[in-house]
Design an enzyme around this catalytic site. Structure first.
Site, PDB file in Angstrom:
ATOM      1  N   ASP A 272       0.843  -1.196   0.000  1.00 35.05           N
ATOM      2  CA  ASP A 272       0.000   0.000   0.000  1.00 35.05           C
ATOM      3  C   ASP A 272       0.879   1.247   0.000  1.00 35.05           C
ATOM      4  O   ASP A 272       1.311   1.725   1.053  1.00 35.05           O
ATOM      5  CB  ASP A 272      -0.922  -0.020   1.233  1.00 35.05           C
ATOM      6  CG  ASP A 272      -1.804   1.219   1.304  1.00 35.05           C
ATOM      7  OD1 ASP A 272      -1.899   1.944   0.294  1.00 35.05           O
ATOM      8  OD2 ASP A 272      -2.406   1.441   2.379  1.00 35.05           O
ATOM      9  N   LYS A 279       1.779   7.971   0.378  1.00 37.89           N
ATOM     10  CA  LYS A 279       2.183   8.046   1.781  1.00 37.89           C
ATOM     11  C   LYS A 279       3.568   8.677   1.905  1.00 37.89           C
ATOM     12  O   LYS A 279       4.358   8.607   0.966  1.00 37.89           O
ATOM     13  CB  LYS A 279       2.255   6.620   2.366  1.00 37.89           C
ATOM     14  CG  LYS A 279       0.917   5.951   2.565  1.00 37.89           C
ATOM     15  CD  LYS A 279       1.086   4.567   3.154  1.00 37.89           C
ATOM     16  CE  LYS A 279      -0.247   3.882   3.363  1.00 37.89           C
ATOM     17  NZ  LYS A 279      -1.069   4.496   4.423  1.00 37.89           N
ATOM     18  N   ASP A 290       0.177  -4.953   4.621  1.00 36.90           N
ATOM     19  CA  ASP A 290      -1.219  -4.582   4.419  1.00 36.90           C
ATOM     20  C   ASP A 290      -2.070  -5.743   3.893  1.00 36.90           C
ATOM     21  O   ASP A 290      -3.243  -5.567   3.581  1.00 36.90           O
ATOM     22  CB  ASP A 290      -1.300  -3.358   3.491  1.00 36.90           C
ATOM     23  CG  ASP A 290      -2.455  -2.436   3.846  1.00 36.90           C
ATOM     24  OD1 ASP A 290      -2.989  -2.567   4.953  1.00 36.90           O
ATOM     25  OD2 ASP A 290      -2.815  -1.600   2.986  1.00 36.90           O
ATOM     26  N   ARG A 353     -11.023  -0.381   2.132  1.00 34.38           N
ATOM     27  CA  ARG A 353     -12.486  -0.466   2.083  1.00 34.38           C
ATOM     28  C   ARG A 353     -12.983  -0.623   0.651  1.00 34.38           C
ATOM     29  O   ARG A 353     -14.030  -1.217   0.406  1.00 34.38           O
ATOM     30  CB  ARG A 353     -13.102   0.751   2.784  1.00 34.38           C
ATOM     31  CG  ARG A 353     -12.720   2.063   2.176  1.00 34.38           C
ATOM     32  CD  ARG A 353     -12.914   3.243   3.123  1.00 34.38           C
ATOM     33  NE  ARG A 353     -11.803   3.413   4.051  1.00 34.38           N
ATOM     34  CZ  ARG A 353     -11.723   4.371   4.968  1.00 34.38           C
ATOM     35  NH1 ARG A 353     -12.714   5.257   5.100  1.00 34.38           N
ATOM     36  NH2 ARG A 353     -10.685   4.454   5.764  1.00 34.38           N
TER      37      ARG A 353
HETATM   38  N1  BES Z   1      -3.197   0.291   5.281  1.00 38.94           N
HETATM   39  C1  BES Z   1      -3.564   1.561   5.750  1.00 38.94           C
HETATM   40  C2  BES Z   1      -3.867   1.586   7.240  1.00 38.94           C
HETATM   41  C3  BES Z   1      -2.673   1.533   8.156  1.00 38.94           C
HETATM   42  C4  BES Z   1      -1.924   2.667   8.389  1.00 38.94           C
HETATM   43  C5  BES Z   1      -2.367   0.392   8.817  1.00 38.94           C
HETATM   44  C6  BES Z   1      -0.849   2.627   9.252  1.00 38.94           C
HETATM   45  C7  BES Z   1      -1.293   0.343   9.692  1.00 38.94           C
HETATM   46  C8  BES Z   1      -0.535   1.471   9.906  1.00 38.94           C
HETATM   47  C9  BES Z   1      -4.822   2.040   5.038  1.00 38.94           C
HETATM   48  O1  BES Z   1      -4.980   1.635   3.730  1.00 38.94           O
HETATM   49  C10 BES Z   1      -4.752   3.522   5.023  1.00 38.94           C
HETATM   50  O2  BES Z   1      -3.893   4.049   4.388  1.00 38.94           O
HETATM   51  N2  BES Z   1      -5.678   4.164   5.730  1.00 38.94           N
HETATM   52  C11 BES Z   1      -5.710   5.572   5.823  1.00 38.94           C
HETATM   53  C12 BES Z   1      -7.139   6.009   5.693  1.00 38.94           C
HETATM   54  C13 BES Z   1      -7.297   7.491   5.523  1.00 38.94           C
HETATM   55  C14 BES Z   1      -6.779   7.924   4.185  1.00 38.94           C
HETATM   56  C15 BES Z   1      -8.757   7.822   5.666  1.00 38.94           C
HETATM   57  C16 BES Z   1      -5.143   5.981   7.184  1.00 38.94           C
HETATM   58  O3  BES Z   1      -5.409   5.298   8.164  1.00 38.94           O
HETATM   59  O4  BES Z   1      -4.410   6.963   7.230  1.00 38.94           O
HETATM   60 ZN    ZN Z   2      -4.055  -0.103   3.242  1.00 35.92          ZN
HETATM   61 MN    MN Z   3      -3.987   2.936   2.363  1.00 36.83          MN
END
Ligand code: BES
Ligand code: ZN
Ligand code: MN
Length: 497
Positions: A272, A279, A290, A353
């Site tokens: 991811d 990111k 992920d 999601r």
């Molecule tokens: N895989 C990530 C969630 C994640 C982040 C897991 C850090 C473990 C550590 C997910 O796909 C993600 O990026 N979520 C975002 C959502 C946001 C953009 C609403 C997040 O949590 O920042």
């Molecule tokens: Zn993710």
């Molecule tokens: Mn993500």
């Protein structure tokens, strides 16, 4: 590792090392006292001289004590006796296994299983020792050019049970513990593999190979199949990547034909990057984890198959890679999910999601009794619960309670967050049925709100394992959670049938 349940006193054991507990301050456990008596007070005189207080995690390794057939005795500090509970029980098991794995002893007889842990019986303690020891012993060195395994690793563990009549309960506990540990190890291995090896295609191959070995019917849906099904949301995530997406379907049939299955749905983002909403660089490597939700579906099925549980379980893995690219999702894009609902992709990093929603719609066809999705879904969950509890949300209180209970029993705990309708409004947008993000507040809850809109046709629970699926820092690596919780849930379902 070989595990054996046995009853009998330490004076009679002929083994590489006997392990017994000492409480703070210098209070011998029942078995440590027996060793003391057999050795004419060696232990108590050492303690008197200040070699060990009994503080939690302290250790004292002794060699060739008089009148004992065993080569070594390892005393483990257990802390204050009235504070000794599950967490401390796990701690002392970790200490013993770590230490002995790095000494010359290749076997041990542990009496830690006979320590009193409030509310826990011998079966629980035996099983927890098995899973804890396996967890400590686990190594992931297949990508190192030279193995880093200890020279004389632990090979055999005898777990003491108080009475002869406890042996059969002990043996059943060992069987469950080993099955859970094998599932955990499979989940860790997949999680620890980097994104250039563990791609959606690799996950599909591993799923297929596992299916062949354990007689679990497996099929893999390709991008073209997904197009036909209208999985526009899942497909939109993989569009920025060179790696084709896969929807992996595994059907374990341990129950009666026609019995409605339990469905496990796993997020399988093999890397991811965030996509166009990319990111930051720091720790981005961790996003190879992920796909731990997907890996836990495979691990749980593995434990289930090994235990031959009498029920039907369907595993569905939504595997894709989230990358930026000329064809990738862009903020503001609107996609149509398999359910027909449209989604405005306001942030391409909220991709979990987007793949899960189509997988949830897909499982409707199995008419499942209950659906559990498992996903490293939100950073917000790490902030809320840290690494000790998985987040749990859902649309059925009884199912939620079942899973919370299974978490407590397996000591792989989850904590429930509310899924009140008020939070749903945060997903409102002018341009589609919903947005894929709900703003800064309550990020874990709004992610679950999103999923809930695709889970209206069944009883459903979502496990956010972002904080529990892997550890950072020096001990960096996948944990194999929540395989113990899920396996316990399935074991309980069989009992209550
Ligand atoms: N895989 C990530 C969630 C994640 C982040 C897991 C850090 C473990 C550590 C997910 O796909 C993600 O990026 N979520 C975002 C959502 C946001 C953009 C609403 C997040 O949590 O920042
Ligand atoms: Zn993710
Ligand atoms: Mn993500």
């Amino acid at each position: 590792m070989e595990f054996i349940a046995k009853s009998g006193s330490p004076q009679k054991q002929r083994t590489g090392c006997i392990v017994a507990g000492v409480f703070d301050s210098r209070k011998l456990s029942v078995r440590a006292r027996q060793i003391d008596q057999a050795t004419e007070g060696m232990i108590s005189s050492l303690l008197r001289r200040g070699d060990m207080e009994g503080k939690l995690g302290q250790t004292l390794l002794l060699h060739h004590l008089p009148n004992l057939p065993s080569e070594r005795v390892l005393l483990i500090g257990c802390g204050k006796e009235r504070e000794f509970a599950e967490a401390q029980y796990c701690d002392v098991n970790v200490k013993a296994a770590k230490l002995l794995n790095e000494t010359g002893a290749t076997e041990m007889t542990t009496y830690l299983t006979e320590l009193e842990v409030k509310g826990r019986n011998i079966a629980w303690k035996v099983r927890q020792s098995v899973t804890t020891i396996e967890d400590v012993i686990y190594r992931f060195d297949r990508l190192k050019s030279k193995s880093v395994s200890p020279r004389r690793p632990l090979r055999k563990v005898v777990l003491a049970v108080p009475k002869r009549s406890d042996i059969s309960a002990g043996e059943q506990a060992i069987k469950e513990g080993k099955a859970i540990s094998n599932g955990v190890a499979m989940t860790k291995d997949l999680g620890n593999l980097p994104g250039n090896i563990c791609t959606p295609t690799y996950l599909a191959e591993q799923g297929t190979e596992f299916g062949r070995e354990y007689s679990v019917a497996t099929s893999v849906l390709e991008a073209t199949d997904m197009e036909e099904l209208g999985m526009g949301s899942l497909l939109s995530v993989s569009r920025g990547s060179r790696q084709p997406p896969k929807l992996i379907v595994l059907e374990y049939k341990g129950g009666h034909e026609g019995d409605a299955p339990i469905a496990l749905v796993g997020k399988g983002i093999t890397f991811d990057s965030g996509g166009i909403s990319i990111k930051p660089a720091g720790q981005m490597d961790e996003m190879k984890y992920d796909m731990c939700g997907a890996a836990s579906v495979l691990g749980t099925l593995r434990a289930t198959a090994e235990l031959q549980l009498p029920l039907n379980v369907v595993g569905v893995i939504a595997a894709a890679e989230n990358m930026p690219g000329g064809n990738a999702n862009k903020p503001g894009d609107v996609v149509t999910s398999m359910s027909g609902q449209t989604v405005e992709v306001l942030n391409t990093d909220a991709e979990g999601r987007l793949v899960l929603c189509d997988a949830l719609t897909y499982v409707e066809r199995f008419k499942p009794t209950s659906v559990i999705d498992i996903a490293t879904l939100t950073g917000a969950c790490v902030i809320a619960l840290g690494s000790h509890a998985s987040g749990l949300l859902g649309n059925s209180e009884p199912l939620a309670r079942e899973l919370l209970t299974a978490g407590k029993e397996s000591y792989d705990r989850a904590w429930q967050l509310p899924l009140w309708s008020e939070y749903q409004k945060q997903l409102d947008t002018n341009f589609a049925d919903m947005a894929n993000i709900g703003g800064r507040e309550a990020g874990t809850i709004t992610a679950a709100c999103f999923l809930s809109r695709f889970a209206r046709k069944f009883k459903w629970t979502h496990l956010d394992i972002a904080g529990t699926a892997w550890k950072g820092g020096k001990a960096k690596g996948a944990t194999g959670r929540p395989v113990p919780l899920l396996t316990q849930f399935l074991i309980n379902r069989c009992r209550n049938k």
